[in-house]
Scaffold this motif. Sequence first.
Motif, mmCIF file in Angstrom:
data_model
loop_
_atom_site.group_PDB
_atom_site.id
_atom_site.type_symbol
_atom_site.label_atom_id
_atom_site.label_comp_id
_atom_site.label_asym_id
_atom_site.label_seq_id
_atom_site.Cartn_x
_atom_site.Cartn_y
_atom_site.Cartn_z
ATOM 1 N N GLU A 1 37.250 39.689 -17.777
ATOM 2 C CA GLU A 1 37.409 39.442 -19.203
ATOM 3 C C GLU A 1 38.467 40.385 -19.776
ATOM 4 O O GLU A 1 38.682 41.486 -19.266
ATOM 5 N N PRO A 2 39.140 39.984 -20.866
ATOM 6 C CA PRO A 2 40.212 40.809 -21.435
ATOM 7 C C PRO A 2 39.715 41.993 -22.242
ATOM 8 O O PRO A 2 40.501 42.852 -22.647
ATOM 9 N N GLY A 3 38.415 42.050 -22.510
ATOM 10 C CA GLY A 3 37.834 43.114 -23.317
ATOM 11 C C GLY A 3 36.348 42.867 -23.471
ATOM 12 O O GLY A 3 35.759 42.080 -22.725
ATOM 13 N N PRO A 4 35.697 43.519 -24.431
ATOM 14 C CA PRO A 4 34.266 43.294 -24.649
ATOM 15 C C PRO A 4 33.984 41.820 -24.928
ATOM 16 O O PRO A 4 34.787 41.135 -25.562
ATOM 17 N N VAL A 5 32.846 41.349 -24.462
ATOM 18 C CA VAL A 5 32.468 39.947 -24.633
ATOM 19 C C VAL A 5 31.073 39.865 -25.242
ATOM 20 O O VAL A 5 30.189 40.651 -24.898
ATOM 21 N N ILE A 6 30.897 38.932 -26.151
ATOM 22 C CA ILE A 6 29.589 38.665 -26.753
ATOM 23 C C ILE A 6 29.179 37.243 -26.412
ATOM 24 O O ILE A 6 29.965 36.309 -26.565
ATOM 25 N N SER A 7 27.941 37.084 -25.944
ATOM 26 C CA SER A 7 27.425 35.768 -25.581
ATOM 27 C C SER A 7 26.189 35.379 -26.380
ATOM 28 O O SER A 7 25.593 34.346 -26.115
ATOM 29 N N LEU A 8 25.795 36.210 -27.333
ATOM 30 C CA LEU A 8 24.589 35.936 -28.110
ATOM 31 C C LEU A 8 24.838 36.261 -29.576
ATOM 32 O O LEU A 8 25.299 37.357 -29.910
ATOM 33 N N VAL A 9 24.550 35.294 -30.448
ATOM 34 C CA VAL A 9 24.681 35.472 -31.893
ATOM 35 C C VAL A 9 23.300 35.333 -32.513
ATOM 36 O O VAL A 9 22.610 34.333 -32.295
ATOM 37 N N VAL A 10 22.889 36.333 -33.270
ATOM 38 C CA VAL A 10 21.572 36.345 -33.900
ATOM 39 C C VAL A 10 21.748 36.401 -35.415
ATOM 40 O O VAL A 10 22.373 37.328 -35.938
ATOM 41 N N ASP A 11 21.245 35.394 -36.102
ATOM 42 C CA ASP A 11 21.337 35.329 -37.561
ATOM 43 C C ASP A 11 22.762 35.573 -38.049
ATOM 44 O O ASP A 11 23.010 36.333 -38.989
ATOM 45 N N GLY A 12 23.712 34.932 -37.376
ATOM 46 C CA GLY A 12 25.095 34.974 -37.824
ATOM 47 C C GLY A 12 25.889 36.193 -37.425
ATOM 48 O O GLY A 12 27.027 36.362 -37.879
ATOM 49 N N ARG A 13 25.339 37.056 -36.564
ATOM 50 C CA ARG A 13 26.051 38.246 -36.113
ATOM 51 C C ARG A 13 26.016 38.309 -34.588
ATOM 52 O O ARG A 13 24.956 38.148 -33.972
ATOM 53 N N GLY A 14 27.148 38.594 -33.984
ATOM 54 C CA GLY A 14 27.196 38.746 -32.544
ATOM 55 C C GLY A 14 26.458 39.997 -32.108
ATOM 56 O O GLY A 14 26.563 41.047 -32.739
ATOM 57 N N VAL A 15 25.689 39.891 -31.025
ATOM 58 C CA VAL A 15 24.945 41.021 -30.467
ATOM 59 C C VAL A 15 25.723 41.544 -29.266
ATOM 60 O O VAL A 15 25.901 40.839 -28.273
ATOM 61 N N GLU B 1 51.681 42.734 -42.115
ATOM 62 C CA GLU B 1 52.131 41.413 -41.685
ATOM 63 C C GLU B 1 50.970 40.433 -41.541
ATOM 64 O O GLU B 1 50.804 39.786 -40.500
ATOM 65 N N GLY B 2 50.169 40.307 -42.573
ATOM 66 C CA GLY B 2 49.068 39.359 -42.498
ATOM 67 C C GLY B 2 48.155 39.461 -43.695
ATOM 68 O O GLY B 2 48.467 40.112 -44.696
ATOM 69 N N ILE B 3 47.008 38.802 -43.588
ATOM 70 C CA ILE B 3 45.984 38.807 -44.632
ATOM 71 C C ILE B 3 44.709 39.404 -44.049
ATOM 72 O O ILE B 3 44.280 39.029 -42.952
ATOM 73 N N ASP B 4 44.105 40.336 -44.784
ATOM 74 C CA ASP B 4 42.845 40.948 -44.366
ATOM 75 C C ASP B 4 41.682 40.274 -45.092
ATOM 76 O O ASP B 4 41.692 40.153 -46.323
ATOM 77 N N ILE B 5 40.683 39.847 -44.316
ATOM 78 C CA ILE B 5 39.470 39.266 -44.886
ATOM 79 C C ILE B 5 38.301 40.144 -44.449
ATOM 80 O O ILE B 5 37.952 40.189 -43.269
ATOM 81 N N MET B 6 37.718 40.854 -45.401
ATOM 82 C CA MET B 6 36.629 41.770 -45.100
ATOM 83 C C MET B 6 35.345 40.986 -44.831
ATOM 84 O O MET B 6 34.985 40.073 -45.579
ATOM 85 N N ALA B 7 34.653 41.360 -43.751
ATOM 86 C CA ALA B 7 33.417 40.677 -43.369
ATOM 87 C C ALA B 7 32.597 41.616 -42.496
ATOM 88 O O ALA B 7 33.137 42.561 -41.903
ATOM 89 N N PRO B 8 31.292 41.394 -42.389
ATOM 90 C CA PRO B 8 30.450 42.262 -41.561
ATOM 91 C C PRO B 8 30.855 42.222 -40.091
ATOM 92 O O PRO B 8 31.289 41.178 -39.580
ATOM 93 N N LYS B 9 30.696 43.338 -39.428
ATOM 94 C CA LYS B 9 30.976 43.405 -38.000
ATOM 95 C C LYS B 9 30.107 42.399 -37.255
ATOM 96 O O LYS B 9 28.919 42.268 -37.517
ATOM 97 N N GLY B 10 30.717 41.685 -36.323
ATOM 98 C CA GLY B 10 29.993 40.695 -35.542
ATOM 99 C C GLY B 10 30.056 39.289 -36.094
ATOM 100 O O GLY B 10 29.562 38.352 -35.462
ATOM 101 N N THR B 11 30.680 39.106 -37.270
ATOM 102 C CA THR B 11 30.821 37.761 -37.832
ATOM 103 C C THR B 11 31.681 36.907 -36.901
ATOM 104 O O THR B 11 32.769 37.322 -36.509
ATOM 105 N N PRO B 12 31.235 35.708 -36.533
ATOM 106 C CA PRO B 12 32.021 34.861 -35.628
ATOM 107 C C PRO B 12 33.365 34.464 -36.228
ATOM 108 O O PRO B 12 33.475 34.204 -37.427
ATOM 109 N N ILE B 13 34.389 34.421 -35.371
ATOM 110 C CA ILE B 13 35.743 34.031 -35.757
ATOM 111 C C ILE B 13 36.127 32.785 -34.963
ATOM 112 O O ILE B 13 35.910 32.720 -33.751
ATOM 113 N N TYR B 14 36.729 31.813 -35.652
ATOM 114 C CA TYR B 14 37.078 30.541 -35.031
ATOM 115 C C TYR B 14 38.590 30.324 -35.046
ATOM 116 O O TYR B 14 39.281 30.752 -35.973
#
Length: 397
Positions: A41-55, A276-289
């Motif tokens: 894997e290229p870095g840390p990986v999360i395979s479980l999301v609990v109540d909208g946050r990656g574990v 060079e972009g837009i910052d969107i503040m969100a809780p750590k672990g929020t899924p990104i698509y």
Amino acid sequence: MNCWLDKHSRLRSTGILGAFFACICLWLSFGLASATAAAKEPGPVISLVVDGRGVESDVLPLVRNGRMLVPIRVIAEATGAQIEYDAKKQRVTFDQKGKHVSLDINSRLAYVNGERVTLETPPIIVNQRTLVPLRFVSESLGYQVEWDATSSVAFVQTKPVEDRAVTVKESANPYVVQPNDTLGEIAERHGTTRSAIRENNYLSSEKLMIGQILFLPHEAKKAEHPLASKVQDKRLLSKDYWFPFNNASWYEPYGDSFGSDREWTESQSGSVRSHEGIDIMAPKGTPIYSVSDGTINRVGWNTYGGWRINITDKNGQFRMYYAHLSAYAPGLRVGGTVKAGQLIGFVGDTGYGGPGTVGMFAPHLHFGMYRNDNGRVVDPFDYLRYWEQNKVVSLFA
């Protein structure tokens, strides 16, 4: 100003809810790897999301026949359940919150309060630990479970989804606010009403800003100053592109931070660089698509962006840049393809240093866009505002 989030939305604690999730993290440390772990894997990986946050965990879960398996003894003991194991019958039983569960090793039959249940995958013993399908354990405890086969991530929901990000009902006719515009004048020129515009855009007041995007209701005339005339490539204003958060994710209202000053540099010379972009503040672990179909051209650590991923869109025109991730979804690699709306990672606070640097800023997604032909940076703000009306639907909606 636009009220892009439901007025009742609020940031909630991201703590692990109960020992059920703590035990999953414990199991992940036991070193049971899934088949997808075979590829580096290229870095840390999360395979479980609990109540909208990656574990987060050190290793990937064990997956068999497309089903995630977890150790039932750890779960039961961590949640205070009474557990017994009959070695002769190879049977595990546990009681918790008025529920009595019984299951046999290598058998797809289990019993919950005396009612027979057929398991999707039979329990097994690995390294003297009894593992059962996550779905069975979760639903036995009253939780909801969904499996995202595309991203190889399991989603668990322990409570009703309460936070909802508001999306505009009618978004096909976006208007860009001009100098000296008033809501009444815009409504009159387009054959609609102030109240209809306010309702469709969730406006809390009639105060407007130059460059603000208003989505005109369906009965309105075609926008005199359409968003397509402002952006560089109107092909990106389509339903083929998605917002990087789903419709149940909480995030702060964001502004156009493109071009603002940033003082941190790799050389630490004290010089100022342009954002060079837009910052969107969100809780750590929020899924990104992923906002688009495309091909991964870079993934891994970057001094500025931390764990980041670059995806060239399907038309080969732009490179989409997602930075400061806490972890990736499993299986991402350079040259791999992704679909619009596919889970690719999780919000974090990585970057501004060597590999693994965290905590230099609050968790957020940095989203950038670059032209693929010459590498020039593009302000993605207007595109994001348009895509914000097209979100992935939560699995528990």
